[in-house]
Design a protein around this motif. Structure first.
Motif, PDB file in Angstrom:
ATOM      1  N   PHE A  34       0.801  -1.268   0.087  1.00 22.96           N
ATOM      2  CA  PHE A  34       0.148   0.218   0.061  1.00 22.96           C
ATOM      3  C   PHE A  34       0.921   1.139  -0.028  1.00 22.96           C
ATOM      4  O   PHE A  34       1.980   1.073   0.528  1.00 22.96           O
ATOM      5  N   GLY A  61      -2.840   4.357   2.102  1.00 25.43           N
ATOM      6  CA  GLY A  61      -3.689   3.053   1.852  1.00 25.43           C
ATOM      7  C   GLY A  61      -4.610   3.337   0.647  1.00 25.43           C
ATOM      8  O   GLY A  61      -5.679   2.402   0.407  1.00 25.43           O
ATOM      9  N   LEU A 106      -2.932   0.438  -3.885  1.00 24.37           N
ATOM     10  CA  LEU A 106      -2.321  -0.909  -3.719  1.00 24.37           C
ATOM     11  C   LEU A 106      -1.570  -1.397  -5.032  1.00 24.37           C
ATOM     12  O   LEU A 106      -2.143  -1.108  -6.317  1.00 24.37           O
ATOM     13  N   MET A 166      -8.084   2.189  -4.272  1.00 20.98           N
ATOM     14  CA  MET A 166      -8.876   1.384  -3.060  1.00 20.98           C
ATOM     15  C   MET A 166      -9.985   2.346  -2.955  1.00 20.98           C
ATOM     16  O   MET A 166     -11.013   1.494  -2.419  1.00 20.98           O
TER      17      MET A 166
END
Length: 150
Positions: free
Chosen positions: A37, A41, A44, A58
């Motif tokens: 990540f 986050g 990815l 994401m």
């Protein structure tokens, strides 16, 4: 495999251990060998046995880009220190730093194949960056491990 014949990657919540999202990987995809990540986050990176790097957003759960990074499987993938690049280490011992702003452009490369034992498929090599992103360490199949300073 799901009903449509697609293999998917499931992302789990650390707090509840419930599936948050399922990322589609397409029909008959190669195995994923490394995941990373970015700092928040939201992105990815997934490396695969066919030498591809896949990038997923994401927030929407979809692949946003991907490119062939190596001629063979990738052992390890990690984001660069300022997250404008990504490093990949192939099972052939080649390390590449890829631009994320100019997809497919190699910013830096090294061949550390003398440290990697391709005959030992059970030993997967990894990489790590120091906190400042100035030194890259690769694991080794010998008593010495290479450290590259940028």
């Amino acid at each position: 495999m799901d009903k449509l014949g697609f293999v998917s990657l499931t992302v789990w919540s650390m707090k509840t251990w419930k599936a948050m999202t399922v990322l589609p990987l397409g029909e008959d995809p190669p195995a994923i060998t490394s995941l990373c990540f970015n700092h928040n986050g939201k992105i990815l990176a997934a490396a695969t046995t066919d030498g591809m790097i896949h990038m997923f957003d994401m927030s929407v759960g979809l692949q946003i880009t991907g490119w062939p990074a190596h001629d063979s499987a990738i052992s390890s993938v990690l984001f660069g220190p300022d997250e404008t690049s990504i490093f990949s280490l192939g099972i052939d011992g080649k390390i590449f730093e890829w631009s994320l702003q100019n997809q497919g452009k190699i910013l830096w490369s090294r061949n550390c194949s003398r440290f990697c034992n391709r005959d030992n498929s059970e030993h997967r090599h990894e990489m790590a960056l120091d906190a400042n992103g100035k030194r890259l360490l690769a694991t080794s199949g010998s008593v010495r491990a290479p450290i590259y300073q940028g």
